[in-house]
Design a protein around this motif. Structure first.
Motif, PDB file in Angstrom:
ATOM      1  N   PHE A   1       0.824  -1.210   0.000  1.00 26.42           N
ATOM      2  CA  PHE A   1       0.000   0.000   0.000  1.00 26.42           C
ATOM      3  C   PHE A   1       0.859   1.261   0.000  1.00 26.42           C
ATOM      4  O   PHE A   1       0.582   2.227  -0.725  1.00 26.42           O
ATOM      5  CB  PHE A   1      -0.931   0.020   1.213  1.00 26.42           C
ATOM      6  CG  PHE A   1      -1.562   1.360   1.430  1.00 26.42           C
ATOM      7  CD1 PHE A   1      -2.593   1.792   0.613  1.00 26.42           C
ATOM      8  CD2 PHE A   1      -1.096   2.202   2.433  1.00 26.42           C
ATOM      9  CE1 PHE A   1      -3.164   3.042   0.800  1.00 26.42           C
ATOM     10  CE2 PHE A   1      -1.660   3.450   2.622  1.00 26.42           C
ATOM     11  CZ  PHE A   1      -2.702   3.874   1.806  1.00 26.42           C
ATOM     12  N   LEU A   2       1.915   1.273   0.818  1.00 25.91           N
ATOM     13  CA  LEU A   2       2.757   2.460   0.891  1.00 25.91           C
ATOM     14  C   LEU A   2       3.440   2.750  -0.449  1.00 25.91           C
ATOM     15  O   LEU A   2       3.659   3.904  -0.805  1.00 25.91           O
ATOM     16  CB  LEU A   2       3.814   2.277   1.988  1.00 25.91           C
ATOM     17  CG  LEU A   2       3.273   2.187   3.425  1.00 25.91           C
ATOM     18  CD1 LEU A   2       4.399   1.928   4.402  1.00 25.91           C
ATOM     19  CD2 LEU A   2       2.526   3.458   3.792  1.00 25.91           C
TER      20      LEU A   2
ATOM     21  N   ALA B   1      -6.322  -5.863  -5.015  1.00 23.00           N
ATOM     22  CA  ALA B   1      -5.953  -7.279  -4.885  1.00 23.00           C
ATOM     23  C   ALA B   1      -4.518  -7.556  -5.331  1.00 23.00           C
ATOM     24  O   ALA B   1      -3.752  -8.205  -4.612  1.00 23.00           O
ATOM     25  CB  ALA B   1      -6.934  -8.127  -5.680  1.00 23.00           C
ATOM     26  N   TRP B   2      -4.135  -7.104  -6.544  1.00 23.93           N
ATOM     27  CA  TRP B   2      -2.837  -7.487  -7.074  1.00 23.93           C
ATOM     28  C   TRP B   2      -1.662  -6.942  -6.263  1.00 23.93           C
ATOM     29  O   TRP B   2      -0.727  -7.692  -5.949  1.00 23.93           O
ATOM     30  CB  TRP B   2      -2.719  -7.083  -8.538  1.00 23.93           C
ATOM     31  CG  TRP B   2      -3.439  -8.029  -9.447  1.00 23.93           C
ATOM     32  CD1 TRP B   2      -4.566  -7.794 -10.173  1.00 23.93           C
ATOM     33  CD2 TRP B   2      -3.094  -9.409  -9.692  1.00 23.93           C
ATOM     34  NE1 TRP B   2      -4.956  -8.914 -10.854  1.00 23.93           N
ATOM     35  CE2 TRP B   2      -4.076  -9.916 -10.592  1.00 23.93           C
ATOM     36  CE3 TRP B   2      -2.080 -10.243  -9.250  1.00 23.93           C
ATOM     37  CZ2 TRP B   2      -4.041 -11.234 -11.038  1.00 23.93           C
ATOM     38  CZ3 TRP B   2      -2.054 -11.556  -9.690  1.00 23.93           C
ATOM     39  CH2 TRP B   2      -3.018 -12.029 -10.582  1.00 23.93           C
ATOM     40  N   PRO B   3      -1.642  -5.628  -5.899  1.00 22.30           N
ATOM     41  CA  PRO B   3      -0.540  -5.175  -5.037  1.00 22.30           C
ATOM     42  C   PRO B   3      -0.479  -5.918  -3.709  1.00 22.30           C
ATOM     43  O   PRO B   3       0.614  -6.241  -3.217  1.00 22.30           O
ATOM     44  CB  PRO B   3      -0.864  -3.687  -4.827  1.00 22.30           C
ATOM     45  CG  PRO B   3      -1.666  -3.301  -6.013  1.00 22.30           C
ATOM     46  CD  PRO B   3      -2.487  -4.507  -6.341  1.00 22.30           C
ATOM     47  N   MET B   4      -1.653  -6.230  -3.141  1.00 18.26           N
ATOM     48  CA  MET B   4      -1.662  -6.970  -1.881  1.00 18.26           C
ATOM     49  C   MET B   4      -1.096  -8.365  -2.057  1.00 18.26           C
ATOM     50  O   MET B   4      -0.322  -8.850  -1.226  1.00 18.26           O
ATOM     51  CB  MET B   4      -3.083  -7.037  -1.336  1.00 18.26           C
ATOM     52  CG  MET B   4      -3.623  -5.720  -0.817  1.00 18.26           C
ATOM     53  SD  MET B   4      -5.376  -5.806  -0.394  1.00 18.26           S
ATOM     54  CE  MET B   4      -5.356  -7.023   0.916  1.00 18.26           C
ATOM     55  N   MET B   5      -1.477  -9.032  -3.153  1.00 21.23           N
ATOM     56  CA  MET B   5      -0.960 -10.379  -3.417  1.00 21.23           C
ATOM     57  C   MET B   5       0.549 -10.349  -3.610  1.00 21.23           C
ATOM     58  O   MET B   5       1.281 -11.185  -3.074  1.00 21.23           O
ATOM     59  CB  MET B   5      -1.631 -10.957  -4.661  1.00 21.23           C
ATOM     60  CG  MET B   5      -3.091 -11.323  -4.482  1.00 21.23           C
ATOM     61  SD  MET B   5      -3.291 -12.802  -3.468  1.00 21.23           S
ATOM     62  CE  MET B   5      -5.063 -13.060  -3.643  1.00 21.23           C
ATOM     63  N   LEU B   6       1.026  -9.382  -4.390  1.00 17.04           N
ATOM     64  CA  LEU B   6       2.465  -9.287  -4.638  1.00 17.04           C
ATOM     65  C   LEU B   6       3.218  -8.956  -3.354  1.00 17.04           C
ATOM     66  O   LEU B   6       4.289  -9.515  -3.078  1.00 17.04           O
ATOM     67  CB  LEU B   6       2.744  -8.223  -5.703  1.00 17.04           C
ATOM     68  CG  LEU B   6       2.250  -8.554  -7.117  1.00 17.04           C
ATOM     69  CD1 LEU B   6       2.449  -7.366  -8.044  1.00 17.04           C
ATOM     70  CD2 LEU B   6       2.973  -9.781  -7.666  1.00 17.04           C
ATOM     71  N   GLY B   7       2.666  -8.046  -2.562  1.00 16.73           N
ATOM     72  CA  GLY B   7       3.305  -7.705  -1.295  1.00 16.73           C
ATOM     73  C   GLY B   7       3.351  -8.889  -0.353  1.00 16.73           C
ATOM     74  O   GLY B   7       4.368  -9.152   0.306  1.00 16.73           O
ATOM     75  N   ALA B   8       2.245  -9.637  -0.283  1.00 13.84           N
ATOM     76  CA  ALA B   8       2.204 -10.821   0.573  1.00 13.84           C
ATOM     77  C   ALA B   8       3.183 -11.875   0.083  1.00 13.84           C
ATOM     78  O   ALA B   8       3.865 -12.529   0.886  1.00 13.84           O
ATOM     79  CB  ALA B   8       0.790 -11.385   0.615  1.00 13.84           C
ATOM     80  N   GLY B   9       3.254 -12.050  -1.242  1.00 11.49           N
ATOM     81  CA  GLY B   9       4.197 -13.014  -1.794  1.00 11.49           C
ATOM     82  C   GLY B   9       5.635 -12.637  -1.493  1.00 11.49           C
ATOM     83  O   GLY B   9       6.459 -13.487  -1.126  1.00 11.49           O
ATOM     84  N   GLY B  10       5.951 -11.347  -1.639  1.00 10.48           N
ATOM     85  CA  GLY B  10       7.300 -10.887  -1.310  1.00 10.48           C
ATOM     86  C   GLY B  10       7.635 -11.086   0.156  1.00 10.48           C
ATOM     87  O   GLY B  10       8.742 -11.514   0.505  1.00 10.48           O
ATOM     88  N   ALA B  11       6.664 -10.809   1.028  1.00  4.74           N
ATOM     89  CA  ALA B  11       6.889 -11.012   2.461  1.00  4.74           C
ATOM     90  C   ALA B  11       7.118 -12.482   2.774  1.00  4.74           C
ATOM     91  O   ALA B  11       7.931 -12.824   3.639  1.00  4.74           O
ATOM     92  CB  ALA B  11       5.697 -10.475   3.247  1.00  4.74           C
ATOM     93  N   SER B  12       6.393 -13.353   2.080  1.00  3.09           N
ATOM     94  CA  SER B  12       6.578 -14.791   2.300  1.00  3.09           C
ATOM     95  C   SER B  12       7.984 -15.229   1.910  1.00  3.09           C
ATOM     96  O   SER B  12       8.617 -16.031   2.618  1.00  3.09           O
ATOM     97  CB  SER B  12       5.539 -15.580   1.492  1.00  3.09           C
ATOM     98  OG  SER B  12       4.230 -15.242   1.880  1.00  3.09           O
ATOM     99  N   LEU B  13       8.484 -14.715   0.778  1.00  6.56           N
ATOM    100  CA  LEU B  13       9.843 -15.052   0.363  1.00  6.56           C
ATOM    101  C   LEU B  13      10.876 -14.537   1.366  1.00  6.56           C
ATOM    102  O   LEU B  13      11.848 -15.225   1.685  1.00  6.56           O
ATOM    103  CB  LEU B  13      10.120 -14.462  -1.024  1.00  6.56           C
ATOM    104  CG  LEU B  13       9.329 -15.080  -2.183  1.00  6.56           C
ATOM    105  CD1 LEU B  13       9.634 -14.330  -3.488  1.00  6.56           C
ATOM    106  CD2 LEU B  13       9.657 -16.555  -2.335  1.00  6.56           C
ATOM    107  N   VAL B  14      10.670 -13.320   1.869  1.00  7.99           N
ATOM    108  CA  VAL B  14      11.570 -12.774   2.883  1.00  7.99           C
ATOM    109  C   VAL B  14      11.547 -13.646   4.129  1.00  7.99           C
ATOM    110  O   VAL B  14      12.594 -13.937   4.724  1.00  7.99           O
ATOM    111  CB  VAL B  14      11.172 -11.325   3.232  1.00  7.99           C
ATOM    112  CG1 VAL B  14      11.952 -10.828   4.445  1.00  7.99           C
ATOM    113  CG2 VAL B  14      11.431 -10.413   2.034  1.00  7.99           C
TER     114      VAL B  14
END
Length: 310
Positions: A55-56, A63-76
């Motif tokens: 969001f920031l 939906a898509w930015p949230m999915m990508l952000g969540a996916g990136g956080a999962s990889l981290v």
């Protein structure tokens, strides 16, 4: 309760709660049988900082930015867990506990320090969701269900959760046999040539999709509760997998409907003036159903390893 006021104020949030509960409960059955039920809790902890950062960066809650952000956080999270495990020489469970709690705390700090309240993305909404605010202002009674113009005014969370639920059901139906074989007899599944590790990863991905889609609308409390409580209650009612999934869906629907009704009307019936959190009450009802199943379910004394694949 069932007239025009219900359609405007309660129909959309109740449907969103039902869709989110069922979308989490279906993969929750397989996570429970694989003794991975707390993965839902882990997902809700990990995705929060990713959603906030998305969001920031983009300035929008979609939906898509949230999915990508969540996916990136999962990889981290995966990278941090592996680094802590290797560098610290500690067992994976402890490493996961450190990473999950640290990332969730980081997400809460980001929410507190950033101006996200105007788009319903803050600590309160991250935990409890914003079901009560997802009203259908364009509705003019039940006839609006056939009014294209009114339907365009439905909260976007409703279509998002409906599509997520359809995706979860479709993937579960398509991969039902591999999921069942790899869940109940991993060795046999391997001899059949099934990619057991890939199936397990796919199950976690589906659970993550359901959790992220539900996160903004219903918050992390419902997500965590629905991954565990309806499947666990269903395990105490039946021995068969198909019946267990059906029971868990029924328990999820009952929890969503009864919890939403009790949140809005329960305090009034008891003489209080204010309603309570719908998400908190839905999670409470699901826990009460689990408690009843544990006390009175016909299979409550069965060990978790003795499930039937039939």
């Amino acid at each position: 309760m069932m007239g025009e006021e219900f359609v405007v104020l309660s129909l959309a949030p109740m449907l969103i709660g039902i869709f989110a509960a069922v979308a989490c409960a279906i993969p929750g059955n397989f996570l429970l049988l694989r003794r991975q039920a707390l993965i839902g809790d882990a997902i809700s902890h990990v995705v929060l900082p990713g959603i906030v950062v998305a969001f920031l960066v983009t300035g929008v809650v979609s939906a898509w930015p949230m999915m990508l952000g969540a996916g990136g956080a999962s990889l981290v999270a995966v990278g941090l867990i592996e680094a802590i495990r290797r560098l610290g020489g500690i067992e994976p469970g402890a490493a996961m506990g450190v990473v999950f709690t640290a990332m969730f705390a980081g997400g809460v700090l980001l929410l507190e320090q950033s101006d996200t309240s105007s788009v319903h993305l803050d600590v309160e909404h991250a935990l409890y969701g914003n079901l009560e605010s997802l009203i259908w202002l364009d509705a003019q009674g039940w006839a609006s269900l056939w009014d294209i113009g009114a339907l365009r005014g439905l909260p976007p969370e409703l279509s998002r959760m409906a599509l997520t639920l359809v995706l979860v059901i479709a993937l579960t139906w398509v991969f039902w046999r591999p999921l069942k074989l790899s869940t109940f007899d991993e060795g046999f599944a391997r001899t059949m040539g099934l990619p057991v590790s890939l199936i397990g990863l796919g199950l976690v991905v589906v659970a993550a999709i359901a959790a992220v889609a539900a996160f903004d609308a219903v918050g992390s409390i419902i997500v965590i509760a629905m991954f565990i409580c309806p499947p666990a209650a269903a395990r105490m009612v039946t021995n068969g997998l198909e019946a267990q999934v059906a029971w868990s869906v029924g328990f999820a629907v009952v929890s969503a409907v009864l919890g939403y009704v009790l949140a809005g009307y329960g305090p009034l019936w008891l003489g209080f003036d204010d309603a309570v959190s719908a998400a908190g009450m839905i999670a409470t009802v699901s826990g009460a159903i689990l408690g009843l199943a544990a006390a009175f379910g016909p299979c409550r004394h069965r060990s978790g390893a003795s499930a039937s694949a039939s």
